[in-house]
Design an enzyme around this catalytic site. Structure first.
Site, short mmCIF file in Angstrom:
data_model
loop_
_atom_site.label_atom_id
_atom_site.label_comp_id
_atom_site.label_asym_id
_atom_site.label_seq_id
_atom_site.Cartn_x
_atom_site.Cartn_y
_atom_site.Cartn_z
N HIS A 187 0.82 -1.21 0.00
CA HIS A 187 0.00 0.00 0.00
C HIS A 187 0.85 1.26 0.00
O HIS A 187 2.05 1.27 0.31
CB HIS A 187 -0.91 0.00 1.23
CG HIS A 187 -0.14 0.04 2.53
ND1 HIS A 187 0.43 1.19 3.05
CD2 HIS A 187 0.17 -0.95 3.40
CE1 HIS A 187 1.04 0.92 4.18
NE2 HIS A 187 0.91 -0.37 4.42
N GLU A 244 -2.30 -6.98 7.72
CA GLU A 244 -0.94 -6.92 8.22
C GLU A 244 -0.76 -7.77 9.48
O GLU A 244 -1.73 -8.16 10.14
CB GLU A 244 -0.56 -5.46 8.51
CG GLU A 244 0.87 -5.23 8.98
CD GLU A 244 1.94 -5.72 8.00
OE1 GLU A 244 2.00 -6.94 7.76
OE2 GLU A 244 2.73 -4.88 7.51
#
Length: 220
Positions: free
Chosen positions: A20, A93
Site C-alpha cells: 500500500h 498486516e
C-alpha cells in the site's frame, strides 16, 4: 488439489504483490499492524502512479486486504482497469499487539528484548503470518486461470512472509528477503513444476530506507 488445478498448464501465471501507499503513521514510523490507518495525500498519489504502471501488465484480477490503506491502493488500479476488487481478511498486516501505535523509538525503549527477537507482545509470530497470508494467496491462485495476472494489494510484513511461503523458503532464511517500500511491488512467475520464482522485488522505487512495520534490515 482440485482437478482444475491439476490440469492447468504450468508456467504461465503471474502474481504481483503490491504494498500500500504511504500513511501518516509510516512517516511517524509508528507500528500500524492491524490498525486501520488510511493513506495520506502522498499515499494516494503513489497509488495512482503505481497503478498507471501496473495497468501495463494487463492484470486479470485484483485482490486486497480490507484495511483501508491497502483497499484504497487497490482501488486506484481498479479505476484504471475496470476490474473489481476482491477482499480477503487473511491478507491484513501482522498483528502488532502492544506495539501498535508506538514509534520505533518507543518500541526500542519499552520492549528491547522483544524487539531484538522482532516478536510484538500479544502479536502474531512470523510463522503465523506466513501461514495465514500464504493460505490466502493459495486460495486466490486456485481460482486464477492458466494465463492469469493477479495483483494483490497488502502490507509490508504480510507480503514478505507470503512470498517466503510461496517460495517454500525455510523459516531461518525469511529475514534474507528485504522489505517493500510504500507502493512498490514484487513479481512472482509460475515455473513449469508448479512452483514460483521471484523475478522482481521491491520494484517501482529507488533504493532508500523502507518505512514499514516489517523487521528492520539493519540498525539497533
Amino acid at each position: 488439489m482440485s482437478d482444475a488445478r491439476a490440469a492447468r498448464e504450468p508456467g504461465k501465471r503471474r502474481l504481483i504483490l503490491w504494498r500500500h501507499g504511504q500513511t501518516v503513521w509510516n512517516l511517524e514510523q509508528r507500528y500500524q499492524g492491524q490498525t486501520d490507518v488510511p493513506l495520506d495525500e502522498t499515499g494516494h498519489e503513489q497509488a495512482r502512479r503505481a497503478a498507471s504502471l501496473l495497468a501495463g501488465l494487463h492484470p486479470t484480477a485484483i485482490l486486497a486486504s480490507p484495511l483501508r490503506r491497502a483497499a484504497d491502493t487497490a482501488q486506484a488500479l481498479a479505476d484504471l482497469t475496470g476490474l473489481p476488487v476482491g477482499y480477503d481478511r487473511d491478507l491484513i498486516e501482522r498483528g502488532g499487539g502492544a506495539w501498535e501505535g508506538l514509534t520505533g523509538r518507543e518500541i526500542r525503549e519499552r520492549y528491547p528484548a522483544e524487539r531484538a527477537a522482532w516478536q510484538p507482545p500479544g502479536g502474531e509470530t512470523s510463522a503465523q503470518v506466513a501461514k495465514r497470508v500464504g493460505a490466502a494467496l493459495d486460495r486466490a491462485l486456485d481460482d486464477l486461470p492458466p494465463t492469469g495476472q493477479l495483483v494483490v494489494a497488502s502490507h509490508g510484513a504480510a507480503l514478505r512472509l507470503g512470498i517466503s511461503h510461496l517460495l517454500r523458503l525455510p523459516e531461518e532464511t525469511w529475514e534474507r528477503l528485504g522489505g517493500l517500500s510504500n507502493c512498490s511491488w514484487s513479481v512472482l512467475t509460475e515455473m513449469r513444476d508448479g512452483g514460483w520464482r521471484l523475478t522482481e522485488h521491491n520494484a517501482g522505487t529507488l533504493p532508500e530506507p523502507v518505512l514499514s512495520d516489517d523487521r528492520p534490515d539493519t540498525g539497533p
